[in-house]
Scaffold this motif. Structure first.
Motif, PDB file in Angstrom:
ATOM      1  N   SER A  23       0.831  -1.202   0.000  1.00 35.60           N
ATOM      2  CA  SER A  23       0.000   0.000   0.000  1.00 35.60           C
ATOM      3  C   SER A  23       0.865   1.252   0.000  1.00 35.60           C
ATOM      4  N   ARG A  24       2.020   1.195   0.656  1.00 34.09           N
ATOM      5  CA  ARG A  24       2.964   2.325   0.632  1.00 34.09           C
ATOM      6  C   ARG A  24       3.630   2.434  -0.741  1.00 34.09           C
ATOM      7  N   LEU A  25       3.918   1.273  -1.341  1.00 33.64           N
ATOM      8  CA  LEU A  25       4.520   1.268  -2.670  1.00 33.64           C
ATOM      9  C   LEU A  25       3.579   1.884  -3.699  1.00 33.64           C
ATOM     10  N   ALA A  26       2.273   1.706  -3.481  1.00 35.35           N
ATOM     11  CA  ALA A  26       1.283   2.264  -4.410  1.00 35.35           C
ATOM     12  C   ALA A  26       1.378   3.782  -4.501  1.00 35.35           C
ATOM     13  N   SER A  31      -1.047   3.364  -8.494  1.00 40.90           N
ATOM     14  CA  SER A  31      -1.914   2.284  -8.957  1.00 40.90           C
ATOM     15  C   SER A  31      -1.648   1.046  -8.104  1.00 40.90           C
ATOM     16  N   LEU A  32      -2.728   0.466  -7.534  1.00 40.07           N
ATOM     17  CA  LEU A  32      -2.568  -0.751  -6.743  1.00 40.07           C
ATOM     18  C   LEU A  32      -2.094  -1.919  -7.604  1.00 40.07           C
ATOM     19  N   LEU A  33      -2.602  -2.006  -8.829  1.00 43.61           N
ATOM     20  CA  LEU A  33      -2.180  -3.082  -9.723  1.00 43.61           C
ATOM     21  C   LEU A  33      -0.705  -2.956 -10.082  1.00 43.61           C
ATOM     22  N   LEU A  34      -0.259  -1.719 -10.351  1.00 44.39           N
ATOM     23  CA  LEU A  34       1.165  -1.509 -10.651  1.00 44.39           C
ATOM     24  C   LEU A  34       2.032  -1.849  -9.448  1.00 44.39           C
ATOM     25  N   ALA A  35       1.558  -1.465  -8.257  1.00 37.56           N
ATOM     26  CA  ALA A  35       2.309  -1.800  -7.047  1.00 37.56           C
ATOM     27  C   ALA A  35       2.396  -3.314  -6.882  1.00 37.56           C
ATOM     28  N   ARG A 215       1.008   2.497 -18.964  1.00 38.13           N
ATOM     29  CA  ARG A 215       2.477   2.487 -18.928  1.00 38.13           C
ATOM     30  C   ARG A 215       2.932   2.103 -17.520  1.00 38.13           C
ATOM     31  N   LEU A 216       4.167   1.635 -17.404  1.00 37.65           N
ATOM     32  CA  LEU A 216       4.694   1.177 -16.119  1.00 37.65           C
ATOM     33  C   LEU A 216       5.392   2.328 -15.403  1.00 37.65           C
ATOM     34  N   ARG A 217       4.599   3.281 -14.911  1.00 36.07           N
ATOM     35  CA  ARG A 217       5.194   4.446 -14.253  1.00 36.07           C
ATOM     36  C   ARG A 217       5.685   4.077 -12.855  1.00 36.07           C
ATOM     37  N   PHE A 218       6.747   4.725 -12.464  1.00 32.36           N
ATOM     38  CA  PHE A 218       7.330   4.497 -11.143  1.00 32.36           C
ATOM     39  C   PHE A 218       8.148   5.724 -10.763  1.00 32.36           C
ATOM     40  N   ARG A 219       7.852   6.293  -9.601  1.00 30.87           N
ATOM     41  CA  ARG A 219       8.583   7.460  -9.129  1.00 30.87           C
ATOM     42  C   ARG A 219       9.367   7.099  -7.878  1.00 30.87           C
ATOM     43  N   THR A 220      10.411   7.845  -7.591  1.00 29.99           N
ATOM     44  CA  THR A 220      11.204   7.612  -6.386  1.00 29.99           C
ATOM     45  C   THR A 220      10.832   8.561  -5.265  1.00 29.99           C
ATOM     46  N   PHE A 221       9.825   9.415  -5.530  1.00 30.57           N
ATOM     47  CA  PHE A 221       9.358  10.328  -4.481  1.00 30.57           C
ATOM     48  C   PHE A 221       7.839  10.411  -4.523  1.00 30.57           C
ATOM     49  N   SER A 222       7.223  10.371  -3.346  1.00 32.62           N
ATOM     50  CA  SER A 222       5.775  10.478  -3.234  1.00 32.62           C
ATOM     51  C   SER A 222       5.430  11.551  -2.218  1.00 32.62           C
ATOM     52  N   GLU A 223       4.420  12.371  -2.532  1.00 32.04           N
ATOM     53  CA  GLU A 223       4.030  13.442  -1.617  1.00 32.04           C
ATOM     54  C   GLU A 223       3.570  12.886  -0.274  1.00 32.04           C
ATOM     55  N   SER A 224       2.925  11.726  -0.285  1.00 35.10           N
ATOM     56  CA  SER A 224       2.399  11.142   0.951  1.00 35.10           C
ATOM     57  C   SER A 224       3.405  10.267   1.688  1.00 35.10           C
ATOM     58  N   THR A 225       4.353   9.691   0.961  1.00 38.54           N
ATOM     59  CA  THR A 225       5.290   8.723   1.544  1.00 38.54           C
ATOM     60  C   THR A 225       6.708   9.259   1.685  1.00 38.54           C
ATOM     61  N   GLY A 226       7.083  10.214   0.854  1.00 34.26           N
ATOM     62  CA  GLY A 226       8.452  10.724   0.875  1.00 34.26           C
ATOM     63  C   GLY A 226       9.325   9.979  -0.118  1.00 34.26           C
ATOM     64  N   ARG A 227      10.605   9.856   0.215  1.00 34.67           N
ATOM     65  CA  ARG A 227      11.556   9.172  -0.665  1.00 34.67           C
ATOM     66  C   ARG A 227      11.386   7.660  -0.618  1.00 34.67           C
ATOM     67  N   TRP A 230      14.351   1.151   0.764  1.00 33.82           N
ATOM     68  CA  TRP A 230      14.544  -0.237   0.378  1.00 33.82           C
ATOM     69  C   TRP A 230      13.379  -1.113   0.820  1.00 33.82           C
ATOM     70  N   TRP A 231      12.801  -0.821   1.996  1.00 33.41           N
ATOM     71  CA  TRP A 231      11.749  -1.687   2.512  1.00 33.41           C
ATOM     72  C   TRP A 231      10.441  -1.544   1.738  1.00 33.41           C
ATOM     73  N   HIS A 232      10.315  -0.496   0.924  1.00 32.82           N
ATOM     74  CA  HIS A 232       9.130  -0.358   0.086  1.00 32.82           C
ATOM     75  C   HIS A 232       9.050  -1.469  -0.974  1.00 32.82           C
ATOM     76  N   LEU A 233      10.170  -2.140  -1.212  1.00 38.22           N
ATOM     77  CA  LEU A 233      10.225  -3.190  -2.232  1.00 38.22           C
ATOM     78  C   LEU A 233      10.290  -4.599  -1.631  1.00 38.22           C
ATOM     79  N   THR A 234      10.005  -4.703  -0.324  1.00 39.66           N
ATOM     80  CA  THR A 234      10.099  -6.019   0.325  1.00 39.66           C
ATOM     81  C   THR A 234       8.801  -6.816   0.259  1.00 39.66           C
ATOM     82  N   GLY A 235       7.727  -6.222  -0.297  1.00 31.09           N
ATOM     83  CA  GLY A 235       6.457  -6.944  -0.384  1.00 31.09           C
ATOM     84  C   GLY A 235       6.575  -8.225  -1.188  1.00 31.09           C
TER      85      GLY A 235
END
Length: 306
Positions: A23-26, A31-35, A215-227, A230-235
């Motif tokens: 949910s944080r990765l989203a 997008s939940l599906l992209l996450a 498209r497979l969008r992916f950002r390294t910064f989120s307004e709600s989550t920050g930067r 590494w643990w964002h990718l442990t799901g």
């Protein structure tokens, strides 16, 4: 037996952690599906590394293409994706509490049938009074923990079709575990069986993500989550451990008991996440209703072993 139940409970604790991480990765994918796709992808990468270490010869084309590629090669991963997508659809339709109740009820019913009739090569466990009573008490405990009074107007807005979809969606995980367990015996490796399931799931999510997000969008910064951390990718790795462990446990515990120990672990860690407000979740302290619910679930697990 006790060790396997504790192991199943511990692994069940990974599921809410995986959900919270995804949910944080989203927030980085919007997008939940992209996450979910990126989560499956990281899990697939981990399983490739593990198989290269433990089963390098089984990844060779000669070994892979020596099989007939029956339905068990493809169905497990697809069922996992359908279950995930079904929960995404159900959550806004019937709410979190009913989603949990209906999907868990579906898991228990189909798990009991897998054990009773030995579907997909699962070990047969005769249906008895204590097994039925154990499942009934566990479902009652989950309902007791999650039940909230709703207005009559809200209750009327729920379609029986969505509730039936919840039951059908919940029926998928035990079937997925039984199919993956059958694949484990075909390829003589639970790590390779998990990898096959994850590869199929990743490809299915790739198609769904491209169809919805374009498209497979992916950002390294989120307004709600920050930067991005590494643990964002442990799901994905957490999911890989969960799927592999279910494949290992099912031949020893059976589908029903494996599910119940895992669900018990999910409930325990969910209570901790709520109570302490972990992962940015709104804090919801443990009360007497939740404690009684957990004790009912534990009683159901104990009755299953009698």
């Amino acid at each position: 037996m006790i060790f396997l139940l504790i192991f199943g409970t511990a692994v069940g604790m990974l599921v809410p952690l995986q959900t919270s991480v995804n949910s944080r990765l989203a927030g980085f994918t919007r997008s939940l599906l992209l996450a979910s796709f990126y989560s499956f992808l990281t899990g697939t990468v981990l399983l490739i590394v593990i198989n290269l270490i433990t089963n390098p010869g089984k990844l060779a084309p000669a070994f892979i293409f020596s099989h007939d590629f029956s339905y068990i090669w493809f169905t497990g991963g697809l069922l996992g994706v359908i279950y995930l997508t079904g929960n995404i659809i159900l959550l806004p339709k019937i709410g979190a509490a009913l989603t949990v109740i209906m999907t868990v009820a579906g898991q228990m019913i189909i798990g009991l049938m897998v054990d009773t009739f030995g579907w997909f090569g699962a070990p047969v466990q005769p249906l008895g009074l204590f097994r039925i009573l154990g499942i009934a008490i566990m479902i009652a405990g989950i309902v007791f923990m999650n039940y909230k009074k709703r207005s009559a107007r809200t209750a009327q807005s729920r379609s029986n079709g969505w509730l039936l979809l919840g039951l059908a969606t919940g029926a998928l995980p035990p079937i997925q575990t039984a199919i993956n367990s059958a694949l484990r015996y075909e390829v003589s490796s639970f790590f390779l069986a998990s990898l096959v399931s994850f590869v199929v799931g990743t490809l299915a999510l790739l198609v769904l993500s491209l169809a919805t997000a374009r498209r497979l969008r992916f950002r390294t910064f989120s307004e709600s989550t920050g930067r991005l951390k590494w643990w964002h990718l442990t799901g994905g790795p957490l999911g890989a451990v969960y799927v592999t462990t279910n494949i290992i446990l099912l031949p020893h515990l059976g589908a029903t008991l494996t599910l119940m120990s895992v669900i018990f672990g999910q409930m325990l860690i969910s209570l901790a996440i709520d109570h302490f407000g972990l992962f940015g979740i709104h804090r919801h302290r443990i009360d007497s209703r939740r404690i009684i619910g957990v004790l009912m679930i534990l009683s159901g697990i104990i009755l299953l072993q009698i």
